[in-house]
Scaffold this motif. Sequence first.
Motif, PDB file in Angstrom:
ATOM      1  N   GLY A 169       0.796  -1.217   0.000  1.00 37.17           N
ATOM      2  CA  GLY A 169       0.000   0.000   0.000  1.00 37.17           C
ATOM      3  C   GLY A 169       0.826   1.263   0.000  1.00 37.17           C
ATOM      4  N   LEU A 170       2.096   1.163  -0.382  1.00 36.02           N
ATOM      5  CA  LEU A 170       2.996   2.308  -0.425  1.00 36.02           C
ATOM      6  C   LEU A 170       3.380   2.573  -1.880  1.00 36.02           C
ATOM      7  CD1 LEU A 170       5.189   1.048   2.533  1.00 36.02           C
ATOM      8  CD2 LEU A 170       3.561   2.944   2.646  1.00 36.02           C
ATOM      9  N   ASP A 171       4.188   3.618  -2.119  1.00 33.84           N
ATOM     10  CA  ASP A 171       4.642   3.870  -3.487  1.00 33.84           C
ATOM     11  C   ASP A 171       6.126   4.200  -3.501  1.00 33.84           C
ATOM     12  OD1 ASP A 171       4.893   6.585  -2.798  1.00 33.84           O
ATOM     13  OD2 ASP A 171       2.902   7.073  -3.557  1.00 33.84           O
ATOM     14  N   ARG A 172       6.631   4.648  -4.643  1.00 36.02           N
ATOM     15  CA  ARG A 172       8.064   4.847  -4.833  1.00 36.02           C
ATOM     16  C   ARG A 172       8.665   5.799  -3.805  1.00 36.02           C
ATOM     17  NH1 ARG A 172       9.815   3.435 -10.202  1.00 36.02           N
ATOM     18  NH2 ARG A 172       8.055   2.686 -11.444  1.00 36.02           N
ATOM     19  N   ARG A 173       7.955   6.858  -3.489  1.00 38.05           N
ATOM     20  CA  ARG A 173       8.522   7.859  -2.579  1.00 38.05           C
ATOM     21  C   ARG A 173       8.661   7.332  -1.158  1.00 38.05           C
ATOM     22  NH1 ARG A 173       3.453  12.141  -2.018  1.00 38.05           N
ATOM     23  NH2 ARG A 173       1.970  10.699  -1.048  1.00 38.05           N
ATOM     24  N   ASP A 174       8.029   6.201  -0.860  1.00 38.17           N
ATOM     25  CA  ASP A 174       8.121   5.617   0.484  1.00 38.17           C
ATOM     26  C   ASP A 174       9.297   4.661   0.636  1.00 38.17           C
ATOM     27  OD1 ASP A 174       5.662   6.780   1.541  1.00 38.17           O
ATOM     28  OD2 ASP A 174       4.621   5.446   0.145  1.00 38.17           O
ATOM     29  N   ILE A 175      10.064   4.451  -0.420  1.00 39.49           N
ATOM     30  CA  ILE A 175      11.158   3.482  -0.380  1.00 39.49           C
ATOM     31  C   ILE A 175      12.413   4.154   0.162  1.00 39.49           C
ATOM     32  CG2 ILE A 175      12.604   1.935  -1.743  1.00 39.49           C
ATOM     33  CD1 ILE A 175      10.298   1.788  -3.776  1.00 39.49           C
ATOM     34  N   PRO A 176      12.914   3.699   1.311  1.00 43.84           N
ATOM     35  CA  PRO A 176      14.140   4.284   1.877  1.00 43.84           C
ATOM     36  C   PRO A 176      15.386   3.682   1.253  1.00 43.84           C
ATOM     37  CG  PRO A 176      13.313   2.586   3.332  1.00 43.84           C
ATOM     38  CD  PRO A 176      12.335   2.659   2.182  1.00 43.84           C
ATOM     39  N   ALA A 177      16.530   4.244   1.585  1.00 46.33           N
ATOM     40  CA  ALA A 177      17.805   3.659   1.156  1.00 46.33           C
ATOM     41  C   ALA A 177      17.958   2.276   1.788  1.00 46.33           C
ATOM     42  CB  ALA A 177      18.962   4.561   1.560  1.00 46.33           C
ATOM     43  N   ALA A 178      18.520   1.353   1.024  1.00 50.04           N
ATOM     44  CA  ALA A 178      18.608  -0.047   1.462  1.00 50.04           C
ATOM     45  C   ALA A 178      19.953  -0.351   2.106  1.00 50.04           C
ATOM     46  CB  ALA A 178      18.387  -0.975   0.276  1.00 50.04           C
ATOM     47  N   LEU A 179      19.894  -1.182   3.133  1.00 47.40           N
ATOM     48  CA  LEU A 179      21.087  -1.777   3.726  1.00 47.40           C
ATOM     49  C   LEU A 179      21.303  -3.127   3.050  1.00 47.40           C
ATOM     50  CD1 LEU A 179      23.314  -2.081   5.896  1.00 47.40           C
ATOM     51  CD2 LEU A 179      21.533  -2.939   7.451  1.00 47.40           C
ATOM     52  N   THR A 180      22.507  -3.358   2.520  1.00 47.60           N
ATOM     53  CA  THR A 180      22.770  -4.604   1.810  1.00 47.60           C
ATOM     54  C   THR A 180      23.747  -5.472   2.586  1.00 47.60           C
ATOM     55  OG1 THR A 180      22.493  -3.410  -0.282  1.00 47.60           O
ATOM     56  CG2 THR A 180      23.393  -5.634  -0.395  1.00 47.60           C
ATOM     57  N   PHE A 181      23.257  -6.640   2.990  1.00 46.28           N
ATOM     58  CA  PHE A 181      24.074  -7.586   3.744  1.00 46.28           C
ATOM     59  C   PHE A 181      24.982  -8.383   2.805  1.00 46.28           C
ATOM     60  CE2 PHE A 181      20.186  -7.005   6.278  1.00 46.28           C
ATOM     61  CZ  PHE A 181      20.756  -6.532   7.445  1.00 46.28           C
ATOM     62  N   PHE A 182      26.167  -8.693   3.309  1.00 43.96           N
ATOM     63  CA  PHE A 182      27.160  -9.484   2.583  1.00 43.96           C
ATOM     64  C   PHE A 182      27.592  -8.800   1.281  1.00 43.96           C
ATOM     65  CE2 PHE A 182      24.015 -12.397   4.624  1.00 43.96           C
ATOM     66  CZ  PHE A 182      24.742 -12.590   5.789  1.00 43.96           C
ATOM     67  N   ALA A 183      27.653  -7.478   1.362  1.00 47.88           N
ATOM     68  CA  ALA A 183      28.196  -6.664   0.271  1.00 47.88           C
ATOM     69  C   ALA A 183      29.378  -5.895   0.863  1.00 47.88           C
ATOM     70  CB  ALA A 183      27.141  -5.712  -0.276  1.00 47.88           C
ATOM     71  N   PRO A 184      30.609  -6.422   0.729  1.00 48.93           N
ATOM     72  CA  PRO A 184      31.767  -5.868   1.431  1.00 48.93           C
ATOM     73  C   PRO A 184      32.306  -4.582   0.784  1.00 48.93           C
ATOM     74  CG  PRO A 184      32.462  -7.706   0.076  1.00 48.93           C
ATOM     75  CD  PRO A 184      30.951  -7.638  -0.042  1.00 48.93           C
ATOM     76  N   VAL A 185      31.499  -3.537   0.806  1.00 47.55           N
ATOM     77  CA  VAL A 185      31.888  -2.251   0.229  1.00 47.55           C
ATOM     78  C   VAL A 185      32.687  -1.454   1.255  1.00 47.55           C
ATOM     79  CG1 VAL A 185      31.042  -0.059  -0.686  1.00 47.55           C
ATOM     80  CG2 VAL A 185      29.902  -2.201  -1.316  1.00 47.55           C
ATOM     81  N   ARG A 186      33.812  -0.929   0.841  1.00 45.93           N
ATOM     82  CA  ARG A 186      34.621  -0.064   1.683  1.00 45.93           C
ATOM     83  C   ARG A 186      35.055   1.153   0.867  1.00 45.93           C
ATOM     84  NH1 ARG A 186      32.313  -2.548   4.820  1.00 45.93           N
ATOM     85  NH2 ARG A 186      33.094  -3.764   6.592  1.00 45.93           N
ATOM     86  N   VAL A 187      35.655   2.127   1.541  1.00 45.38           N
ATOM     87  CA  VAL A 187      36.076   3.369   0.902  1.00 45.38           C
ATOM     88  C   VAL A 187      37.591   3.467   0.986  1.00 45.38           C
ATOM     89  CG1 VAL A 187      35.837   5.879   0.886  1.00 45.38           C
ATOM     90  CG2 VAL A 187      33.904   4.445   1.596  1.00 45.38           C
ATOM     91  N   ASP A 188      38.244   3.729  -0.158  1.00 45.73           N
ATOM     92  CA  ASP A 188      39.707   3.795  -0.153  1.00 45.73           C
ATOM     93  C   ASP A 188      40.198   5.186   0.238  1.00 45.73           C
ATOM     94  OD1 ASP A 188      39.532   5.455  -2.396  1.00 45.73           O
ATOM     95  OD2 ASP A 188      40.052   3.876  -3.821  1.00 45.73           O
ATOM     96  N   ALA A 189      41.497   5.370   0.222  1.00 46.39           N
ATOM     97  CA  ALA A 189      42.096   6.625   0.673  1.00 46.39           C
ATOM     98  C   ALA A 189      41.685   7.816  -0.189  1.00 46.39           C
ATOM     99  CB  ALA A 189      43.616   6.497   0.686  1.00 46.39           C
ATOM    100  N   GLU A 190      41.251   7.558  -1.411  1.00 47.42           N
ATOM    101  CA  GLU A 190      40.821   8.621  -2.301  1.00 47.42           C
ATOM    102  C   GLU A 190      39.319   8.852  -2.262  1.00 47.42           C
ATOM    103  OE1 GLU A 190      42.265   7.600  -6.147  1.00 47.42           O
ATOM    104  OE2 GLU A 190      44.365   7.984  -5.640  1.00 47.42           O
TER     105      GLU A 190
END
Length: 271
Positions: A169-190
């Motif tokens: 009963g919701l629509d597109r604007r109700d969709i929050p940012a997703a947390l993704t499990f087992f996605a080993p994303v990190r940020v490098d020095a740059e």
Amino acid sequence: MHVKRPAEEIAANRARYEEHQRKGLEFAPKALPGFSALAEPAVDDENIVHREIIPGGWYWATRLGAAELIRISLTHGHSSLAMIAWNADDRSERINLPDTVKVQWTTELSKGRVIFSDMGRIMFSITEDTSGAHDCLVGGSNASSNARYQESNLRDTRDNFVKLAMKAGLDRRDIPAALTFFAPVRVDAEGKFFWNAGLLNGPDYVELRAEMDMIVGFSNCPHPLDPNPLYAPNPVTVTRLAARPAAADDLCRTATVEAVRGFENNLAASL
């Protein structure tokens, strides 16, 4: 038009801020534990409310009661599972990853951390976790990120969540940012995102405790940064477990002053 606030309101807000600041300075954060051990412990059948195996490319939603646990397990090989959530009683309240990161001063969500809503309350406590390899920065896949596979009509997380939201009963604007499990994303020095596969251990699992009644949605599609050139997500097992009350000294509830405050907000909303 600028509206001048009453002096009493300004003074009350300042006093509240200063009290929070004082508590933060006086509070000594607790050391978080290491990762949970492998292998994943067995669960008594009597404690299982429901078990769902989400095929690669598909989505699933469930209603989760406060104090229930949900375990996400890589029992069929690696996949990245994206999750969103809403307060079941007030769906304008939803998972908020920017606040979760900002309030806890970290993007590394693992055992002992909590996940906030956009109203400053706690939605989940992370009670078990074997890897810490979860992404709260990039988000799920969409049609554009799937274009690299040179195939047509592949499912993606964006479209999965649109379908899931509309069924609720919701629509597109109700969709929050997703947390993704087992996605080993990190940020490098740059400041660039990269995929650190070394954080994964194979049959990893993560367990979350619900801190309010929620509608929780999952999408099992390849993460946009997954280096696998093939669109080949494996099934993921999601198990709902019976409610288990938290102890008074529960680590997630007492580790940081920010978590303490979030749980105070949960309590205040229930009165």
